[in-house]
Design an enzyme around this catalytic site. Structure first.
Site, PDB file in Angstrom:
ATOM      1  N   ARG A 185       1.855  -0.574  56.943  1.00  0.00           N
ATOM      2  CA  ARG A 185       0.743  -1.400  56.456  1.00  0.00           C
ATOM      3  C   ARG A 185      -0.134  -0.697  55.418  1.00  0.00           C
ATOM      4  NH1 ARG A 185       4.051  -3.721  57.787  1.00  0.00           N
ATOM      5  NH2 ARG A 185       4.409  -4.940  59.648  1.00  0.00           N
ATOM      6  N   SER A 234      -3.158  -9.827  62.479  1.00  0.00           N
ATOM      7  CA  SER A 234      -3.391  -8.723  63.417  1.00  0.00           C
ATOM      8  C   SER A 234      -4.571  -7.883  62.940  1.00  0.00           C
ATOM      9  CB  SER A 234      -2.154  -7.834  63.506  1.00  0.00           C
ATOM     10  OG  SER A 234      -1.100  -8.567  64.095  1.00  0.00           O
ATOM     11  N   GLU A 304      -6.248  -2.673  61.041  1.00  0.00           N
ATOM     12  CA  GLU A 304      -5.371  -2.968  59.901  1.00  0.00           C
ATOM     13  C   GLU A 304      -6.212  -3.684  58.836  1.00  0.00           C
ATOM     14  OE1 GLU A 304      -1.645  -5.047  60.782  1.00  0.00           O
ATOM     15  OE2 GLU A 304      -1.937  -6.280  58.997  1.00  0.00           O
TER      16      GLU A 304
HETATM   17  C1  LIG Z   1      -2.244 -15.860  60.142  1.00  0.00           C
HETATM   18  C2  LIG Z   1      -1.965 -14.499  59.550  1.00  0.00           C
HETATM   19  C3  LIG Z   1      -0.793 -13.858  59.857  1.00  0.00           C
HETATM   20  C4  LIG Z   1      -0.513 -12.598  59.294  1.00  0.00           C
HETATM   21  N1  LIG Z   1       0.659 -12.015  59.606  1.00  0.00           N
HETATM   22  C5  LIG Z   1       0.965 -10.826  59.026  1.00  0.00           C
HETATM   23  C6  LIG Z   1       2.235 -10.197  59.293  1.00  0.00           C
HETATM   24  O1  LIG Z   1       3.077 -10.706  60.031  1.00  0.00           O
HETATM   25  N2  LIG Z   1       2.477  -9.005  58.702  1.00  0.00           N
HETATM   26  C7  LIG Z   1       1.591  -8.406  57.863  1.00  0.00           C
HETATM   27  O2  LIG Z   1       1.879  -7.324  57.320  1.00  0.00           O
HETATM   28  N3  LIG Z   1       0.375  -8.967  57.610  1.00  0.00           N
HETATM   29  C8  LIG Z   1       0.046 -10.157  58.157  1.00  0.00           C
HETATM   30  N4  LIG Z   1      -1.164 -10.723  57.902  1.00  0.00           N
HETATM   31  C9  LIG Z   1      -2.152  -9.976  57.103  1.00  0.00           C
HETATM   32  C10 LIG Z   1      -2.128 -10.288  55.611  1.00  0.00           C
HETATM   33  O3  LIG Z   1      -1.624 -11.583  55.379  1.00  0.00           O
HETATM   34  C11 LIG Z   1      -1.256  -9.295  54.819  1.00  0.00           C
HETATM   35  O4  LIG Z   1      -1.731  -7.977  54.954  1.00  0.00           O
HETATM   36  C12 LIG Z   1      -1.230  -9.656  53.343  1.00  0.00           C
HETATM   37  O5  LIG Z   1      -0.211  -8.930  52.722  1.00  0.00           O
HETATM   38  C13 LIG Z   1      -2.533  -9.385  52.625  1.00  0.00           C
HETATM   39  O6  LIG Z   1      -2.422  -9.980  51.351  1.00  0.00           O
HETATM   40  P1  LIG Z   1      -3.667 -10.590  50.615  1.00  0.00           P
HETATM   41  O7  LIG Z   1      -3.223 -11.032  49.270  1.00  0.00           O
HETATM   42  O8  LIG Z   1      -4.337 -11.604  51.445  1.00  0.00           O
HETATM   43  O9  LIG Z   1      -4.577  -9.292  50.464  1.00  0.00           O
HETATM   44  P2  LIG Z   1      -6.156  -9.163  50.678  1.00  0.00           P
HETATM   45  O10 LIG Z   1      -6.489  -9.441  52.091  1.00  0.00           O
HETATM   46  O11 LIG Z   1      -6.877  -9.946  49.650  1.00  0.00           O
HETATM   47  O12 LIG Z   1      -6.360  -7.619  50.366  1.00  0.00           O
HETATM   48  C14 LIG Z   1      -5.862  -6.620  51.233  1.00  0.00           C
HETATM   49  C15 LIG Z   1      -6.088  -5.251  50.555  1.00  0.00           C
HETATM   50  O13 LIG Z   1      -5.254  -5.164  49.394  1.00  0.00           O
HETATM   51  C16 LIG Z   1      -6.038  -4.939  48.223  1.00  0.00           C
HETATM   52  N5  LIG Z   1      -5.400  -5.730  47.142  1.00  0.00           N
HETATM   53  C17 LIG Z   1      -4.995  -7.016  47.210  1.00  0.00           C
HETATM   54  N6  LIG Z   1      -4.391  -7.367  46.057  1.00  0.00           N
HETATM   55  C18 LIG Z   1      -4.450  -6.282  45.251  1.00  0.00           C
HETATM   56  C19 LIG Z   1      -4.015  -6.017  43.914  1.00  0.00           C
HETATM   57  N7  LIG Z   1      -3.376  -6.940  43.178  1.00  0.00           N
HETATM   58  N8  LIG Z   1      -4.244  -4.788  43.380  1.00  0.00           N
HETATM   59  C20 LIG Z   1      -4.871  -3.842  44.113  1.00  0.00           C
HETATM   60  N9  LIG Z   1      -5.308  -4.027  45.375  1.00  0.00           N
HETATM   61  C21 LIG Z   1      -5.102  -5.233  45.931  1.00  0.00           C
HETATM   62  C22 LIG Z   1      -7.445  -5.430  48.565  1.00  0.00           C
HETATM   63  O14 LIG Z   1      -8.422  -4.749  47.794  1.00  0.00           O
HETATM   64  C23 LIG Z   1      -7.522  -5.060  50.043  1.00  0.00           C
HETATM   65  O15 LIG Z   1      -7.829  -3.695  50.175  1.00  0.00           O
HETATM   66  C24 LIG Z   1      -1.470 -11.970  58.448  1.00  0.00           C
HETATM   67  C25 LIG Z   1      -2.666 -12.636  58.145  1.00  0.00           C
HETATM   68  C26 LIG Z   1      -2.917 -13.893  58.690  1.00  0.00           C
HETATM   69  C27 LIG Z   1      -4.208 -14.585  58.335  1.00  0.00           C
END
Ligand SMILES: Cc1cc2nc3c(=O)[nH]c(=O)nc-3n(C[C@H](O)[C@H](O)[C@H](O)COP(=O)(O)OP(=O)(O)OC[C@H]3O[C@@H](n4cnc5c(N)ncnc54)[C@H](O)[C@@H]3O)c2cc1C
Length: 311
Positions: A185, A234, A304
């Protein structure tokens, strides 16, 4: 809305004092001093340069599905990339090559792999957020399938790097996936910077039952996760040799609630906004869970979820 020149056209650059709650899956959080939502790489570059030249600190938001934004908001500028979306697909050397802008939803990438009936569709099924956030978090699933994390399908990333505060200079770095360090992660080797574009590929070897298995994966998520309430997936990473959800459940914390933030009855590693929760309330539940699990099991839980803003 304030504008700045980008090339020949005047591009809307940012808004001021904007609530971030609607940009996060928990639906909580205060205001950003500045919020930019670029739609193109040029608009992103212009925004980064503008803020960097004024020494305004930057925070990046992808789909907002893995962050807890403080109720006191975020000082400086938030760049939300959700509108910078686009996918290009190419069949080359017996592989499917996919290039995604960072703000492309993972569901778009899932659709591409599903169309070609390729195995990455399985771990992408039900994964929310954007491609950039997927790389930043090395998102994936715990099941023993292959591939199961972003590092297994990513070939390269393009990253904008900013000059020293006040310089306003931006340059684009092209980084091969093997030059990054990928962990559970998280990924490293691109910071500080903004992931702009991601190149992914997988062998063109279709699997017949991939659509059926994706449907099963989606059903499993629906039955195990509280997807009908605002959540962030999570909250805690699994400690080595343990499942965070099981530890929390065994400590009797399912349903524990404070100010509208509740440990889910359905999945103990999820904290839901059951109505009117603040970021502070969610943080209090997180801390209570950490304290209780440590007292009862001696095991430390680490989040996480990423904390953003003024904590
Ligand atoms: C219902 C649900 C289920 C989920 N299931 C999983 C799962 O099974 N497995 C899993 O790994 N995760 C899961 N997640 C968590 C989440 O979806 C993942 O971690 C996802 O990859 C985060 O992506 P995001 O675009 O929403 O990032 P954000 O939440 O917007 O950002 C996360 C981090 O990444 C950084 N970031 C984002 N985009 C960039 C960019 N382009 N450049 C630089 N930094 C950046 C942000 O600054 C922050 O620090 C789940 C979430 C939910 C709500």
């Amino acid at each position: 809305m304030t504008s700045a020149k980008s090339g020949d056209s005047t591009t809307p650059l940012f808004d001021r004092d904007v609530s971030l709650a609607s940009l996060t899956s928990w639906h909580v959080g205060g205001k950003a001093d500045f919020l930019a939502q670029p739609k193109t790489v040029d608009e992103l570059r212009a925004a980064l340069s503008w803020f960097n030249s004024r020494s305004i600190p930057l925070t990046i938001l992808g789909g907002g599905t893995n962050v807890l934004v403080s109720d006191r908001g975020v000082r400086g500028a938030v760049i939300a990339l959700g509108k910078m979306s686009g996918v290009a697909v190419e069949e080359r050397a017996k592989r499917l090559h996919v290039t995604c802008l960072a703000g492309t939803p993972k569901s778009e990438l899932l659709r591409v792999f599903l169309k070609y009936r390729l195995e990455p569709a399985l771990f992408l099924a039900g994964l929310p957020g954007d491609i950039g956030g997927g790389v930043a978090m090395n998102a994936g699933v715990g099941e023993m399938i292959k591939p199961r994390e972003f590092n297994e399908i990513t070939d390269w990333i393009d990253v904008f790097r900013m000059g020293a505060p006040g310089e306003g200079t931006i340059h684009l770095d092209h980084i091969q996936a093997e030059d990054l360090r990928w962990g559970y992660r998280h990924s490293e080797g691109w910071q500080p910077g903004v992931i702009v574009r991601v190149g992914l590929s997988w062998p063109l070897e279709p699997v017949d039952d991939v659509l059926v298995r994706v449907k099963h994966a989606n059903q499993a998520r629906l039955s195990k996760q509280p997807l009908d309430q605002p959540n962030c997936g999570s909250v805690f990473v699994n400690p080595p040799g343990h499942k965070a959800g099981k530890l929390i459940q065994d400590c009797g914390l399912k349903g524990f609630s404070l100010g509208g933030a509740q440990v889910s009855e359905k999945h103990a590693n999820f904290i839901v906004n059951s109505g009117g929760a603040t970021a502070d309330a969610i943080d209090s539940v997180i801390k209570h869970v950490q304290r209780t699990v440590l007292e009862k099991t001696g095991i430390e839980l680490h989040t996480e979820v990423i904390y953003l803003g003024d904590w």
